[in-house]
Scaffold this active site. Structure first.
Site, PDB file in Angstrom:
ATOM      1  N   LYS A  38       0.842  -1.205   0.000  1.00  0.00           N
ATOM      2  CA  LYS A  38       0.000   0.000   0.000  1.00  0.00           C
ATOM      3  C   LYS A  38       0.878   1.256   0.000  1.00  0.00           C
ATOM      4  CE  LYS A  38      -0.289  -0.228   5.024  1.00  0.00           C
ATOM      5  NZ  LYS A  38      -0.998  -0.896   6.136  1.00  0.00           N
ATOM      6  N   ARG A 136     -10.123  -0.235  14.662  1.00  0.00           N
ATOM      7  CA  ARG A 136     -10.088   0.618  13.478  1.00  0.00           C
ATOM      8  C   ARG A 136     -11.250   0.150  12.596  1.00  0.00           C
ATOM      9  NH1 ARG A 136      -4.491   1.175  10.132  1.00  0.00           N
ATOM     10  NH2 ARG A 136      -4.861  -1.047   9.792  1.00  0.00           N
ATOM     11  N   TYR A 273      14.526  31.065   5.334  1.00  0.00           N
ATOM     12  CA  TYR A 273      13.356  31.703   5.942  1.00  0.00           C
ATOM     13  C   TYR A 273      13.503  31.721   7.455  1.00  0.00           C
ATOM     14  CZ  TYR A 273      10.984  31.068   1.430  1.00  0.00           C
ATOM     15  OH  TYR A 273      10.636  31.098   0.116  1.00  0.00           O
ATOM     16  N   MET A 322      10.504  24.820   0.134  1.00  0.00           N
ATOM     17  CA  MET A 322       9.666  23.895  -0.620  1.00  0.00           C
ATOM     18  C   MET A 322      10.473  23.020  -1.578  1.00  0.00           C
ATOM     19  SD  MET A 322       6.279  24.602  -2.939  1.00  0.00           S
ATOM     20  CE  MET A 322       5.420  25.538  -1.699  1.00  0.00           C
TER      21      MET A 322
HETATM   22  C1  PLP Z   1      -0.128  -1.796   6.839  1.00  0.00           C
HETATM   23  C2  PLP Z   1      -0.678  -3.088   7.313  1.00  0.00           C
HETATM   24  C3  PLP Z   1       0.151  -4.206   7.499  1.00  0.00           C
HETATM   25  C4  PLP Z   1       1.657  -4.143   7.412  1.00  0.00           C
HETATM   26  O1  PLP Z   1       2.187  -3.592   8.596  1.00  0.00           O
HETATM   27  P1  PLP Z   1       3.766  -3.500   8.824  1.00  0.00           P
HETATM   28  O2  PLP Z   1       3.904  -3.038  10.225  1.00  0.00           O
HETATM   29  O3  PLP Z   1       4.272  -2.511   7.841  1.00  0.00           O
HETATM   30  O4  PLP Z   1       4.322  -4.860   8.586  1.00  0.00           O
HETATM   31  C5  PLP Z   1      -0.438  -5.417   7.806  1.00  0.00           C
HETATM   32  N1  PLP Z   1      -1.788  -5.509   7.945  1.00  0.00           N
HETATM   33  C6  PLP Z   1      -2.598  -4.439   7.809  1.00  0.00           C
HETATM   34  C7  PLP Z   1      -4.055  -4.602   8.002  1.00  0.00           C
HETATM   35  C8  PLP Z   1      -2.083  -3.205   7.503  1.00  0.00           C
HETATM   36  O5  PLP Z   1      -2.901  -2.149   7.401  1.00  0.00           O
END
Ligand code: PLP
Length: 381
Positions: A38, A136, A273, A322
């Protein structure tokens, strides 16, 4: 890759990703490994790292967005792809159409996949996610049996997996992970008790895979460790005790640039800055073409952060802007335009790690890596 002209880039060592996946697989065998790609592969470039992870022995990939699954398929990657949340209603058919695996945790979510499967006229295996304490997303533990039955009762759907996610696995001493594991196993038994049989169970992120052997089940979902970083210092220590000396994770990303310009300024002059960095002596200053739009956080300058030029640590001189930052190269005229600057990575015998940045910024290495901007070209090495 399209041509790029800016002398700033991220080097992605895909052989490090493959080696990290190989090491993790060996550690968790016979469990299999799902590489989490991701957020554009945690900023490394999802397609390149997905290929490297599959080469290293990953048997599945995981994404956070339908778009991310589509990107993998468009690149010709045919491996199983797990979506980690319920897809938005408009995206579920696209997800099923490309043969990615939906996660579900609600009646509406299951109905959405059922409709998509019916329209596409094909079977779809879903993974049911249970919330064991992360709070979550996920089904309540008490709803797992009924949701599993619902999946089993819909013609084209099957229960490809049951899974959960840990909240504090990166703190190996925290007993909450064991509680989550107990709740997860109770949920799995509840699914079995109503005659459903998930094809696989999975729970572990990188920290779980490394530090909580009981959580490895059929598959571990590793993100950060595939990229060569431990989720926390405590897990790094655990891993060091599990692998041989000299073995371990290899960071896959280096952030580099070339010096754009060098100038000499007198003692007492102030830079950038806010004018909050004052030269103690007459000094050479190098301009480096990376800024906060590239993920070099503006406040890095105020944390006395350092970069490497010609194998030596040099301090960022004042506020990061930037597109550019200024580096104090001291009194010696030993830096020229065109010299390589290492912001993350090794040069000579020195190294600046993403962990060092994270510590300076009061965050975790994940956020440093994901924060590297999309306008920084990623170059496979
Ligand atoms: C991002 C994520 C992972 C991976 O987590 P890491 O700590 O990067 O290994 C695994 N499962 C879910 C549901 C995630 O959102």
């Amino acid at each position: 890759m399209t041509a790029f002209y800016r002398p700033s880039w991220a080097e992605i060592d895909t052989s490090a990703v493959a080696a990290n996946v190989g090491l993790l697989r060996h550690l968790v065998a016979p469990s299999r490994l799902c590489a989490v790609v991701k957020a554009d592969g945690y900023g490394h470039g999802a397609v390149a790292v997905a290929r490297a992870a599959l080469e290293g022995g990953a048997s599945m990939l995981a994404v956070g967005l339908v778009e991310e699954a589509v990107t993998l398929r468009e690149a010709g990657i045919e491996a199983p792809v797990l979506m980690l949340t319920e897809a938005p209603p408009d995206g579920i058919e696209a997800l099923c159409e490309i043969g990615a695996t939906p996660t579900v945790y609600s009646e509406q979510g299951i109905a959405g996949v059922a409709r998509a499967a019916a329209r596409l006229g094909r079977p779809v295996a879903v993974h049911l996610k249970v919330d064991t304490g992360m709070h979550r997303v996920g089904a309540d533990c008490g709803d797992v049996a009924s949701l599993a039955s619902l999946v089993a009762g819909v013609g084209p759907l099957s229960l490809g997996g049951l899974w959960t996610h840990f909240a504090v696995a990166d703190e190996p001493a925290d007993a909450f992970t064991a509680l989550q594991i107990d709740r997860f196993e109770a949920a799995a038994r509840a699914a079995l008790a109503v005659g459903t049989r998930p094809e696989m169970l999975h729970a572990a992120n990188s920290a779980g895979a490394i530090a909580h052997p009981r959580s490895r089940y059929d598959l571990v979902r590793c993100g950060i460790a595939c990229y060569g970083h431990a989720p926390s210092a405590a897990v790094a220590e655990t891993l060091a005790g599990l692998v041989g000396p000299g073995e371990g994770l290899r960071p896959a990303l280096a952030l580099k640039a070339r010096v754009h310009a060098v100038r000499r300024l007198a003692a007492g002059e102030r830079t950038s800055y806010g004018r909050n960095y004052e030269l103690a002596e007459d000094s050479f200053l190098a301009n480096v073409p990376l800024g906060y739009a590239d993920g070099l956080r503006r406040q890095l300058g105020a944390t006395a952060a350092e970069v490497l030029i010609n194998g030596r640590r040099r301090r960022i001189a004042g506020t990061v802007t930037m597109d550019q930052l200024i580096v104090d190269c001291g009194t010696a005229a030993d830096v020229q335009p065109g010299d390589e600057v290492v912001l993350i990575g090794r040069q000579g015998g020195e190294e600046v790690t993403a962990e060092e940045w994270a510590e300076r910024l009061g965050t975790i290495v994940y956020e440093v890596l994901c924060g590297i901007g999309s306008r920084v070209p990623r170059c496979a090495v």
